[in-house]
Design a protein around this motif. Structure first.
Motif, PDB file in Angstrom:
ATOM      1  N   TRP A 179       0.790  -1.309   0.511  1.00 53.49           N
ATOM      2  CA  TRP A 179       0.230  -0.077   0.180  1.00 53.49           C
ATOM      3  C   TRP A 179       1.002   1.526  -0.247  1.00 53.49           C
ATOM      4  O   TRP A 179       1.877   1.638   0.658  1.00 53.49           O
ATOM      5  CB  TRP A 179      -1.016  -0.068   0.867  1.00 53.49           C
TER       6      TRP A 179
ATOM      7  N   SER B   8      -3.006  -1.041   9.609  1.00 48.12           N
ATOM      8  CA  SER B   8      -3.101  -2.672   9.983  1.00 48.12           C
ATOM      9  C   SER B   8      -4.146  -2.994   9.186  1.00 48.12           C
ATOM     10  O   SER B   8      -4.380  -2.791   8.223  1.00 48.12           O
ATOM     11  CB  SER B   8      -3.947  -2.823  11.592  1.00 48.12           C
ATOM     12  N   HIS B   9      -3.989  -4.271   8.503  1.00 50.24           N
ATOM     13  CA  HIS B   9      -4.891  -5.427   7.953  1.00 50.24           C
ATOM     14  C   HIS B   9      -5.660  -6.254   8.749  1.00 50.24           C
ATOM     15  O   HIS B   9      -5.739  -6.163   9.722  1.00 50.24           O
ATOM     16  CB  HIS B   9      -4.274  -6.353   7.126  1.00 50.24           C
TER      17      HIS B   9
ATOM     18  N   TYR C 178       3.192  -6.067   3.301  1.00 49.04           N
ATOM     19  CA  TYR C 178       2.574  -7.593   3.594  1.00 49.04           C
ATOM     20  C   TYR C 178       3.070  -8.262   2.705  1.00 49.04           C
ATOM     21  O   TYR C 178       3.058  -8.122   1.344  1.00 49.04           O
ATOM     22  CB  TYR C 178       0.900  -7.540   3.621  1.00 49.04           C
TER      23      TYR C 178
ATOM     24  N   ALA D  89      -7.358  -7.948   1.660  1.00 50.20           N
ATOM     25  CA  ALA D  89      -5.924  -7.150   1.841  1.00 50.20           C
ATOM     26  C   ALA D  89      -6.052  -5.850   1.920  1.00 50.20           C
ATOM     27  O   ALA D  89      -5.894  -4.739   1.787  1.00 50.20           O
ATOM     28  CB  ALA D  89      -5.173  -7.130   0.693  1.00 50.20           C
ATOM     29  N   SER D  90      -7.611  -5.514   2.071  1.00 51.60           N
ATOM     30  CA  SER D  90      -8.030  -4.191   3.108  1.00 51.60           C
ATOM     31  C   SER D  90      -7.190  -3.696   4.478  1.00 51.60           C
ATOM     32  O   SER D  90      -6.813  -4.397   4.838  1.00 51.60           O
ATOM     33  CB  SER D  90      -9.266  -4.080   3.209  1.00 51.60           C
ATOM     34  N   ILE D  91      -6.885  -3.027   4.206  1.00 51.08           N
ATOM     35  CA  ILE D  91      -6.034  -2.047   5.344  1.00 51.08           C
ATOM     36  C   ILE D  91      -6.813  -0.576   5.880  1.00 51.08           C
ATOM     37  O   ILE D  91      -8.189  -0.701   6.057  1.00 51.08           O
ATOM     38  CB  ILE D  91      -5.046  -1.561   5.459  1.00 51.08           C
TER      39      ILE D  91
ATOM     40  N   CYS E 193      -3.089   0.152  -4.317  1.00 51.69           N
ATOM     41  CA  CYS E 193      -3.077  -1.547  -3.069  1.00 51.69           C
ATOM     42  C   CYS E 193      -2.097  -2.165  -4.866  1.00 51.69           C
ATOM     43  O   CYS E 193      -3.189  -2.613  -5.624  1.00 51.69           O
ATOM     44  CB  CYS E 193      -4.030  -2.057  -2.718  1.00 51.69           C
TER      45      CYS E 193
ATOM     46  N   THR F  83       4.780  -7.986   8.712  1.00 51.51           N
ATOM     47  CA  THR F  83       4.458  -6.333   8.086  1.00 51.51           C
ATOM     48  C   THR F  83       5.887  -5.631   8.600  1.00 51.51           C
ATOM     49  O   THR F  83       6.445  -5.525   9.008  1.00 51.51           O
ATOM     50  CB  THR F  83       3.210  -6.551   7.806  1.00 51.51           C
TER      51      THR F  83
END
Length: 330
Positions: free
Chosen positions: A60, A93-94, A71, A104-106, A121, A76
C-alpha cells in the motif's frame, strides 16, 4: 475494475466499509472513502483471483511513493519490514483472518486531514500485475460563528466565520425563507491543510438569518442562526410614538385628582346637616322639599327652634300640650 470486483461475492469487504466511512463510486471506477477527522477509515483491496493471500505480497502506498503498509507471508512493517512513512507508524493494520478470502484491505486509525489523498494497493507478483486505487477524504467540520459588527435602526452588518475546515467548503447567508443573501467574502486562507473563511452581509429587515457551511463530500450542511430585530423608524418618529403614552399617564392622573376631590366633598357633606339637605334636594329634584328646607334654615338662623325640638314639624301640625294643673281646673 476494482468497483466491479467489490460486488462480486466480496461481502466481507463491503461489510468492513459499512462499519467505517462512506463509499462512493466515480465514473472512472475509482473508489472514494470519506470519513470525519479522528475517526477510522477502511481502504478496500481484493485481487480479481480472490485467492488466498496468506503467503502473497501486497503493498500500500499513498500518492505514488509514500509507504503506508506492506505485507508478505505474515510479515509487515515493524515485523520484518522497515521503511514505513512516519505519518502512518502505529496507525495502520490489516485483517489477518480475511486474507484467506482474498481481502487485502487496511484500516487507518485516528485519521487526520493530512491523510487525505490517493492510495494504491499493488500485487507486484501477480501476472499480470494488479493495482487498485482508492481515494481517501478526511473531513474536518466546524460550526460557523456569527457576530453582529454594526447596527442602526435601518440595517445591520453581520459577519460569519468558519475555521479549520477541509475540504474547501462553501459558505453562504440565508434568510428564514431560504433565500441566499448577497454577501462579501472578506477573508479566505489555507493553514495546516484547513480552510479559514469570513463572510459578511448587510440586512435591512427583522428576520432570522442563517450562516451555512456546506461540504459536498459529506452531503450535509452545518448552520448557525441569529434573530435580528430592526426597528426601521427615524428617530423623530420614534420619539413621537411616546405621545400616546404620555397622554394616557396625564389622563389617569387627572381622573385620580377628581376622585380624590369628590371623596373630600362627600366627607364634608356628612358633617354638615344643611349641606346634606342641599345635596339630597339636588339629587331628588323636588322643589317643595327644597323650599321647606330653606325655611327651616332661616328658623335655625333666627334661633326660634331649640336644639332637640321638633324643628321639622310645621306650626299648623303641632298639637297643643296642656299641663296637669290646667286639666284639674277645667
Amino acid at each position: 475494475m476494482a468497483l466491479a470486483l467489490l460486488y462480486a461475492d466480496h461481502f466481507t469487504v463491503l461489510s468492513l466499509l459499512s462499519l467505517l466511512g462512506t463509499l462512493h463510486a466515480l465514473e472512472n471506477g475509482e473508489l472514494v472513502v470519506t470519513v470525519k477527522e479522528d475517526s477510522d477509515a477502511v481502504l478496500p483491496c481484493a485481487p480479481s483471483s480472490r485467492e488466498n493471500l496468506d503467503s502473497k505480497l501486497f503493498d500500500w502506498k499513498k500518492d505514488v511513493d509514500v509507504e503506508v503498509f506492506i505485507y508478505h507471508a505474515y510479515r509487515t512493517y515493524g515485523n520484518g519490514f522497515t521503511g514505513q512513512n512516519e505519518q502512518f507508524v502505529g496507525r495502520v493494520s490489516h485483517f489477518p483472518d480475511h486474507l484467506k478470502n482474498g481481502n487485502a484491505s487496511i484500516k487507518i486509525t485516528k485519521t487526520k486531514v493530512s491523510d487525505s489523498g490517493t492510495y494504491t494497493c499493488e500485487f507486484p507478483h501477480f501476472q499480470p500485475r494488479q493495482i487498485f486505487s482508492t481515494r481517501l477524504v478526511v473531513v474536518a467540520s466546524s460550526k460557523p460563528y456569527i457576530e453582529m459588527l454594526n447596527q442602526t435602526q435601518d440595517w445591520a452588518l453581520l459577519q460569519c466565520e468558519v475555521r479549520g475546515v477541509f475540504p474547501e467548503p462553501k459558505l453562504m447567508w440565508k434568510d428564514s425563507a431560504g433565500n441566499i443573501l448577497p454577501a462579501e467574502e472578506s477573508e479566505r486562507y489555507l493553514e495546516g491543510n484547513k480552510y479559514y473563511i469570513t463572510l459578511k452581509t448587510n440586512v435591512t429587515r427583522t428576520d432570522q438569518y442563517s450562516c451555512i457551511v456546506r461540504q459536498e463530500e459529506l452531503k450535509h450542511e452545518i448552520p448557525a442562526k441569529i434573530f435580528l430585530l430592526i426597528n426601521g423608524k427615524p428617530e423623530k418618529e420614534a420619539e413621537s410614538s411616546l405621545a400616546p403614552l404620555v397622554f394616557g399617564i396625564l389622563a389617569v392622573g387627572c381622573l385620580a385628582g377628581v376622585l380624590t376631590l369628590a371623596a373630600g366633598q362627600l366627607l364634608a357633606v356628612k358633617k354638615c346637616a344643611p349641606c346634606r339637605y342641599r345635596v339630597m334636594d339636588y339629587l331628588s329634584g323636588l322643589k317643595p322639599q327644597r323650599d321647606f328646607r330653606q325655611k327651616n334654615d332661616k328658623h335655625h338662623e333666627n334661633g326660634n327652634i331649640t336644639n332637640g325640638g321638633p324643628a321639622d314639624i310645621p306650626e299648623s301640625l303641632k298639637i297643643p300640650l296642656t299641663s296637669s294643673n290646667d286639666a284639674t281646673s277645667s
